[in-house]
Design a protein around this motif. Sequence first.
Motif, PDB file in Angstrom:
ATOM      1  N   ILE A  23       0.776  -1.078  -0.052  1.00 66.73           N
ATOM      2  CA  ILE A  23       0.152   0.077  -0.005  1.00 66.73           C
ATOM      3  C   ILE A  23       1.095   1.060   0.084  1.00 66.73           C
ATOM      4  CG2 ILE A  23      -1.581   1.602   1.581  1.00 66.73           C
ATOM      5  CD1 ILE A  23      -2.540  -1.438   2.390  1.00 66.73           C
ATOM      6  N   TYR A  33      -6.072   3.711   6.022  1.00 69.49           N
ATOM      7  CA  TYR A  33      -7.153   3.161   7.176  1.00 69.49           C
ATOM      8  C   TYR A  33      -7.297   1.698   6.196  1.00 69.49           C
ATOM      9  CZ  TYR A  33      -8.597   7.611   7.897  1.00 69.49           C
ATOM     10  OH  TYR A  33      -9.181   9.421   8.651  1.00 69.49           O
ATOM     11  N   MET A  34      -7.060   1.536   5.130  1.00 69.50           N
ATOM     12  CA  MET A  34      -7.227   0.185   4.231  1.00 69.50           C
ATOM     13  C   MET A  34      -5.751  -1.060   5.324  1.00 69.50           C
ATOM     14  SD  MET A  34      -7.544   1.401   0.575  1.00 69.50           S
ATOM     15  CE  MET A  34      -8.255   2.255   0.092  1.00 69.50           C
ATOM     16  N   THR A  45       1.021  -6.882   5.362  1.00 74.24           N
ATOM     17  CA  THR A  45       1.192  -5.382   5.149  1.00 74.24           C
ATOM     18  C   THR A  45       2.065  -4.174   5.388  1.00 74.24           C
ATOM     19  OG1 THR A  45      -0.907  -6.281   5.732  1.00 74.24           O
ATOM     20  CG2 THR A  45      -1.177  -3.558   5.175  1.00 74.24           C
ATOM     21  N   ILE A  98      -2.236  -1.301  -4.012  1.00 73.23           N
ATOM     22  CA  ILE A  98      -2.926  -0.450  -4.032  1.00 73.23           C
ATOM     23  C   ILE A  98      -2.211   0.466  -4.274  1.00 73.23           C
ATOM     24  CG2 ILE A  98      -4.599   0.419  -2.082  1.00 73.23           C
ATOM     25  CD1 ILE A  98      -5.215  -1.700  -0.844  1.00 73.23           C
ATOM     26  N   CYS A 100      -2.076   4.175  -3.710  1.00 73.95           N
ATOM     27  CA  CYS A 100      -2.848   5.241  -2.817  1.00 73.95           C
ATOM     28  C   CYS A 100      -2.504   6.732  -2.560  1.00 73.95           C
ATOM     29  CB  CYS A 100      -3.699   4.714  -1.471  1.00 73.95           C
ATOM     30  SG  CYS A 100      -4.407   5.806  -0.627  1.00 73.95           S
ATOM     31  N   ALA A 247     -13.741   2.644   4.058  1.00 74.26           N
ATOM     32  CA  ALA A 247     -12.265   2.250   3.086  1.00 74.26           C
ATOM     33  C   ALA A 247     -11.807   1.143   2.562  1.00 74.26           C
ATOM     34  CB  ALA A 247     -11.280   3.137   3.397  1.00 74.26           C
ATOM     35  N   ALA A 248     -11.523   0.839   4.176  1.00 70.98           N
ATOM     36  CA  ALA A 248     -10.475  -0.638   4.335  1.00 70.98           C
ATOM     37  C   ALA A 248     -11.575  -1.967   3.795  1.00 70.98           C
ATOM     38  CB  ALA A 248     -10.955  -1.267   5.714  1.00 70.98           C
ATOM     39  N   ALA A 251     -11.622  -2.174   0.240  1.00 71.05           N
ATOM     40  CA  ALA A 251     -10.517  -2.840  -0.267  1.00 71.05           C
ATOM     41  C   ALA A 251     -10.517  -4.032  -0.368  1.00 71.05           C
ATOM     42  CB  ALA A 251      -8.791  -1.969   0.635  1.00 71.05           C
TER      43      ALA A 251
END
Length: 281
Positions: A23, A33-34, A45, A98, A100, A247-248, A251
């Motif tokens: 991300i 948030y994701m 992550t 992602i 972002c 948002a999470a 996604a």
Amino acid sequence: MSASQKDFSLDGLFGVKGLDVVITGGGTGIGFYMAKGFAVNEAITHIVGRRQAKLEEAKAAILQLNSNAQVVIHTADISSRSEVTSLASSLSKVDVLINCAGVVFPDPPCTHLTPLPELQKALLSSPSETWSNTFQVNVESVFFLSVSLLHLLAVAPNGGRIINVSSIGSTMSDPNTHQPAYQSSKAAVNHLTRLLASKFREHGVRVNAISPGYFPSQMQDPNNPKSNLARSKELVPIHRGGEEEDAAGTAIWLASKAGSYVDGQVIPLSGGRDWGLGSQY
């Protein structure tokens, strides 16, 4: 479970456990948030950003939610082609990318009611650097990072997924807003999403975009009474701003089995605000 049986459990449909999720802009705002959503649900992550301190702060906050979360920090300026190359080289497995990270620069305010001489002056005072820097971060980095990670996404066990973060500004033409470079760049992200989807699908990689409305972020300060987020009760048809879970959750849907039949789409995430192509909302 036999091959003919389907798994309709939450884990089967929306599970992201074990996925490597990269991300950009993962240390703040919507990207953060994701990142929380994926990390708490046991994805590996990877959060990417320019500021090490912000990334460390984000990681600490995620670990408070789940002490077993796997969060990997990557300090990189994704507007730099060389740093994108270095980032891609440092990764060995990517299931979900992602994109972002984004920027917006202030432009002189004007509306459709601004007298012609002042309107023209305001619009022409938009610096060329605003346009070049905005497109470099918001569009070029999306293209080059996506392409740089294509070889890893293409071998993801259940297909690679790219999720680009656009904005309702990409489709709205409210004359009361004054962010022409930013809005144009996000419109470019929408079309780039479709272009990449068309090129990548034969390699098993799906590409979609999320088009958020007003979420707490560096661009939308909820403590500023003039911000669109603070005014969301009057601006947004469902009378609230976006929340972290919105948002999470979107996604995670696109990254999971539940969203596996969605490709080349721009998903509005705005409480209906994107309906307003004028200033009526």
